[in-house]
Design an enzyme around this catalytic site. Structure first.
Site, PDB file in Angstrom:
ATOM      1  N   ASP A   8      11.073  14.443   6.781  1.00 16.53           N
ATOM      2  CA  ASP A   8      11.327  15.462   5.760  1.00 16.53           C
ATOM      3  C   ASP A   8      10.217  16.508   5.865  1.00 16.53           C
ATOM      4  OD1 ASP A   8       9.087  14.425   4.502  1.00 16.53           O
ATOM      5  OD2 ASP A   8      10.084  14.014   2.587  1.00 16.53           O
ATOM      6  N   CYS A  65       7.787  10.779   6.298  1.00 17.73           N
ATOM      7  CA  CYS A  65       7.837  11.599   5.085  1.00 17.73           C
ATOM      8  C   CYS A  65       6.394  11.720   4.597  1.00 17.73           C
ATOM      9  CB  CYS A  65       8.799  11.027   4.042  1.00 17.73           C
ATOM     10  SG  CYS A  65       8.344   9.415   3.370  1.00 17.73           S
ATOM     11  N   THR A  67       4.558   9.914   2.559  1.00 17.48           N
ATOM     12  CA  THR A  67       3.863   8.618   2.611  1.00 17.48           C
ATOM     13  C   THR A  67       4.466   7.662   3.624  1.00 17.48           C
ATOM     14  OG1 THR A  67       5.375   7.772   0.944  1.00 17.48           O
ATOM     15  CG2 THR A  67       3.284   8.724   0.148  1.00 17.48           C
ATOM     16  N   HIS A  98       6.113  -9.275  15.801  1.00 12.53           N
ATOM     17  CA  HIS A  98       6.679 -10.234  14.840  1.00 12.53           C
ATOM     18  C   HIS A  98       8.027  -9.803  14.277  1.00 12.53           C
ATOM     19  CE1 HIS A  98       2.687 -12.470  13.729  1.00 12.53           C
ATOM     20  NE2 HIS A  98       2.795 -12.244  15.030  1.00 12.53           N
ATOM     21  N   HIS A 132       9.750 -15.452  16.860  1.00 11.38           N
ATOM     22  CA  HIS A 132      10.059 -14.915  15.528  1.00 11.38           C
ATOM     23  C   HIS A 132      11.543 -14.599  15.341  1.00 11.38           C
ATOM     24  CE1 HIS A 132       5.922 -14.596  14.144  1.00 11.38           C
ATOM     25  NE2 HIS A 132       5.612 -14.190  15.366  1.00 11.38           N
TER      26      HIS A 132
HETATM   27  C1  RB5 Z   1       8.423  14.579  -0.900  1.00  9.92           C
HETATM   28  O1  RB5 Z   1       7.665  15.369  -1.750  1.00  9.92           O
HETATM   29  C2  RB5 Z   1       7.881  13.158  -0.892  1.00  9.92           C
HETATM   30  O2  RB5 Z   1       8.272  12.485  -2.032  1.00  9.92           O
HETATM   31  C3  RB5 Z   1       8.365  12.433   0.349  1.00  9.92           C
HETATM   32  O3  RB5 Z   1       7.891  13.103   1.472  1.00  9.92           O
HETATM   33  C4  RB5 Z   1       7.920  11.003   0.509  1.00  9.92           C
HETATM   34  O4  RB5 Z   1       6.531  10.870   0.434  1.00  9.92           O
HETATM   35  C5  RB5 Z   1       8.639  10.010  -0.295  1.00  9.92           C
HETATM   36  O5  RB5 Z   1       8.431   8.786  -0.187  1.00  9.92           O
END
Ligand code: RB5
Length: 148
Positions: A8, A65, A67, A98, A132
């Site tokens: 994203d 994304c 995180t 694994h 595994h």
């Molecule tokens: C987008 O702002 C953010 O929520 C997305 O990139 C991600 O981190 C979601 O898990």
């Protein structure tokens, strides 16, 4: 080695960096978007990469994304996908050894370019340990999937 990669907007810059790294190092890839920093919804790109990986045209997928959390959750909703959110070389290696993860997820806002290269290389070097397999079979039973 061929990679399906997607992100994203939160993962866009890291995706572009990894693409340039792959070009320099002769790793083939296809980019499933997004193609700018404009805000988009990560499930759309997790789904695209997951479906691409299931075609067997790729050795693995990378989803990114902000995180890595949301896009890994989304990719894991697709039957046959084992998407692992990895954050260092050890988790990347173990995701293959694994879990035989067929997608790795990275956080564009939590992982540096330098660490991402180390993580991707650790995953690519690793080999699944057959002992595994029975656990993966149990995951497939949970899915109720008949394929793969
Ligand atoms: C987008 O702002 C953010 O929520 C997305 O990139 C991600 O981190 C979601 O898990």
């Amino acid at each position: 080695m061929k990679v399906a990669i997607g992100s994203d907007h939160g993962g866009y810059e890291l995706k572009e960096f990894l693409k340039s790294y792959f070009k320099e190092n002769n790793v083939a890839f296809d980019d499933y978007g997004t193609h700018s920093k404009e805000s988009v919804d990560y499930p759309d790109f997790g789904k695209k990469v997951a479906h691409a990986v299931l075609t067997n045209a790729y050795d693995f997928g990378i989803v990114i994304c902000g995180t890595g959390i949301g896009i890994s959750i989304a990719a894991n909703k697709v039957k046959g996908i084992r998407a692992a959110l990895v954050y260092n070389e050890e988790t990347a290696r173990l995701a293959k050894e694994h879990n035989n993860a067929n997608i790795i997820a990275l956080g564009g806002r939590t992982t540096s370019n330098e660490d991402a290269v180390k993580i991707v290389n650790a995953y690519m070097k690793a080999v699944f340990e057959e002992r595994h397999q029975k656990r993966l079979d149990k995951i497939r039973e949970i899915e109720g999937a008949s394929h793969e």
